[in-house]
Enzyme design. Structure first.
Site, short mmCIF file in Angstrom:
data_model
loop_
_atom_site.label_atom_id
_atom_site.label_comp_id
_atom_site.label_asym_id
_atom_site.label_seq_id
_atom_site.Cartn_x
_atom_site.Cartn_y
_atom_site.Cartn_z
N ILE A 1 2.55 5.05 0.77
CA ILE A 1 3.19 4.68 -0.36
C ILE A 1 4.17 3.81 -0.18
O ILE A 1 4.38 2.84 -1.12
CB ILE A 1 3.68 6.32 -0.74
CG1 ILE A 1 2.79 7.15 -1.01
CG2 ILE A 1 4.55 6.10 -2.06
CD1 ILE A 1 1.38 6.71 -1.99
N ALA A 2 5.06 3.85 0.50
CA ALA A 2 6.18 2.98 0.76
C ALA A 2 5.84 1.38 0.73
O ALA A 2 6.55 0.76 0.38
CB ALA A 2 6.93 3.37 1.83
N ASP A 3 4.76 1.34 1.78
CA ASP A 3 4.35 -0.10 1.96
C ASP A 3 3.63 -0.58 0.57
O ASP A 3 3.81 -1.80 0.16
CB ASP A 3 3.60 -0.20 3.14
CG ASP A 3 3.91 0.14 4.37
OD1 ASP A 3 4.74 -1.02 4.78
OD2 ASP A 3 4.07 1.08 5.08
N MET A 4 2.78 0.14 0.15
CA MET A 4 2.10 -0.49 -1.07
C MET A 4 2.95 -0.42 -2.30
O MET A 4 2.85 -1.31 -2.94
CB MET A 4 1.07 0.34 -1.53
CG MET A 4 -0.01 0.87 -0.17
SD MET A 4 -0.90 -0.50 0.22
CE MET A 4 -2.61 -0.53 -0.59
N GLY A 36 5.10 -3.51 -1.76
CA GLY A 36 4.12 -4.75 -1.82
C GLY A 36 4.02 -5.19 -3.25
O GLY A 36 4.23 -6.39 -3.88
#
Length: 401
Positions: free
Chosen positions: A167-170, A173
């Site tokens: 969740i944090a990365d996407m 992004g």
């Protein structure tokens, strides 16, 4: 629209793993010419991240489709010059290294902005470029834990479960995509170049729709905690067990609760004063959940539950496994699984991006590049001769798989 919205925009993707590559993949899907720059010795560490088929990473293929790729040793002056040449004609440079790392290589914002004052330079890091934690390393899991997201998940008294989706990365992004597109528009109105500073932690903190405002407005009295399978402030809204699996029911709105109540308990339950409003249902949550739990368990299975709830107009869905998702007719209708032909693996089926525009249809993206696949093509566009390219390869400045 005459073409893809970011046609004519060039992006230098100097990122690795997930948040940066996903951001760049999105920009490529919107029409940008994305050139992924990797370092010799294996390139992006995502190339060896599961799921692996032989020596090919599905993870890398998914996050880097639609891009061209070069492999350059920027620690050599000739390699640094190649990246500088790329930046001169680029619109966007994106990276996701720890703050300060690229300054040491001569690829920090100040150095590249001096070459191209209109450059939009997007940095992604765990905590951002300011604050007491700016220099700390981190991955998505770190941001998810520190943000308070994990503390609200799972059953009371148990360790929070891991989020099995990044969740944090996407989320970071896609925030990068929005910020870059805004900066491109701003540049056309005279704003010039920008340094966009995105932090995984910031993005996770911003994602709270309830917890922070509940805590601050209550004067610190309200701290959302683990609640298991439903939301205590939104009865009925949660996961329920049938005899052969699980389903979710969203009947937290009064009008929908009335539909659910008539289905599972007739007019008598629909008229029960304990449940006539959201506040009353929350106050009598165990009793309300008891009716729904007993009804779901008594049915012939998840499919039977879904059929009755759908007919009654109650929002619901099965808790699907990934094999069910991949074969879901709705996923097929929305073209959310795309097929690519790989020279070694044959037909690949990978997740699509969710962008839908009325004015164009995005073409099938090219396969993620092999290491250094487009060295010659990109350098020729920069004005290098074949002799110069061959010489740089012999010197180890350029590498290929």
């Amino acid at each position: 629209m005459s073409g893809l919205p970011l046609s004519g925009i060039r992006v230098v993707d100097y990122s690795h793993f997930l948040a940066g590559p996903y951001m760049a993949r999105c920009l490529a899907a919107l029409g940008a010419d994305v050139i992924k720059v990797e370092r010799p010795g294996g390139g992006d560490p995502g190339r060896v991240h599961a799921y692996m088929a032989g020596d090919v990473s599905g993870y890398f293929l998914q996050q880097n489709m639609g891009k061209r790729g070069i492999c350059v040793d920027v620690r050599q002056p000739e390699g640094l010059k190649i990246v500088e040449d790329l930046v001169r004609g680029a619109d966007v440079f994106l990276e996701n290294y720890r703050p300060g790392a690229l300054e040491k290589l001569g690829l920090g914002y100040e150095a590249l902005a001096a070459i191209n004052p209109g450059l939009i330079y997007c940095s992604v890091s765990a905590y951002g470029h300011t604050g007491p934690d700016a220099g700390q390393p981190g991955f998505g899991l770190i941001a998810e834990a520190k943000s308070g997201a994990l503390a609200q998940m799972g059953n009371p008294g148990e360790a929070p479960p891991l989020l099995r989706m990044p969740i944090a990365d996407m989320y970071t992004g896609i925030h990068g995509v929005a910020a870059i597109c805004a900066a491109i528009v701003g540049r056309h109105t005279g704003a010039g170049g920008q340094h966009i500073d995105l932090a995984l932690y910031d993005c996770m903190v911003s994602m709270h729709d309830f917890a922070i405002q509940a805590y601050t407005i209550s004067g610190g009295e309200e701290i959302p905690r683990q609640v298991g399978h439903d939301l205590p402030d939104a009865t009925v809204y949660g996961v329920f067990a049938a005899c052969d699996g699980y389903l979710v029911i969203a009947a937290q709105v009064d009008a929908i609760w009335q539909k659910l109540a008539r289905l599972i308990g007739g007019d008598a339950l629909a008229a029960d004063e304990r449940f006539l409003s959201s506040a009353r249902r929350n106050a009598n949550r165990p009793e309300a959940l008891g009716y729904v739990t007993a009804w779901a368990a008594a049915q012939a299975g998840v499919k039977h539950c879904i059929g009755q709830l759908t007919e009654a107009g109650v929002p619901c869905a099965p808790v699907q496994r990934i094999d069910e998702v991949v074969n879901d007719p709705q996923v097929a209708a929305r073209n959310m699984i795309i097929e690519q032909q790989h020279p070694e693996l044959g037909t690949l089926r990978l997740p699509n991006l969710p962008f839908r525009f009325s004015g164009f249809s995005a073409p099938l993206p090219k396969l993620a590049p092999s290491l250094g696949e487009d060295n010659s093509e990109v350098l020729e566009e920069l004005g290098y001769s074949q002799e110069q390219i061959a010489s740089l390869a012999r010197a180890g400045v350029l590498s290929t798989a």
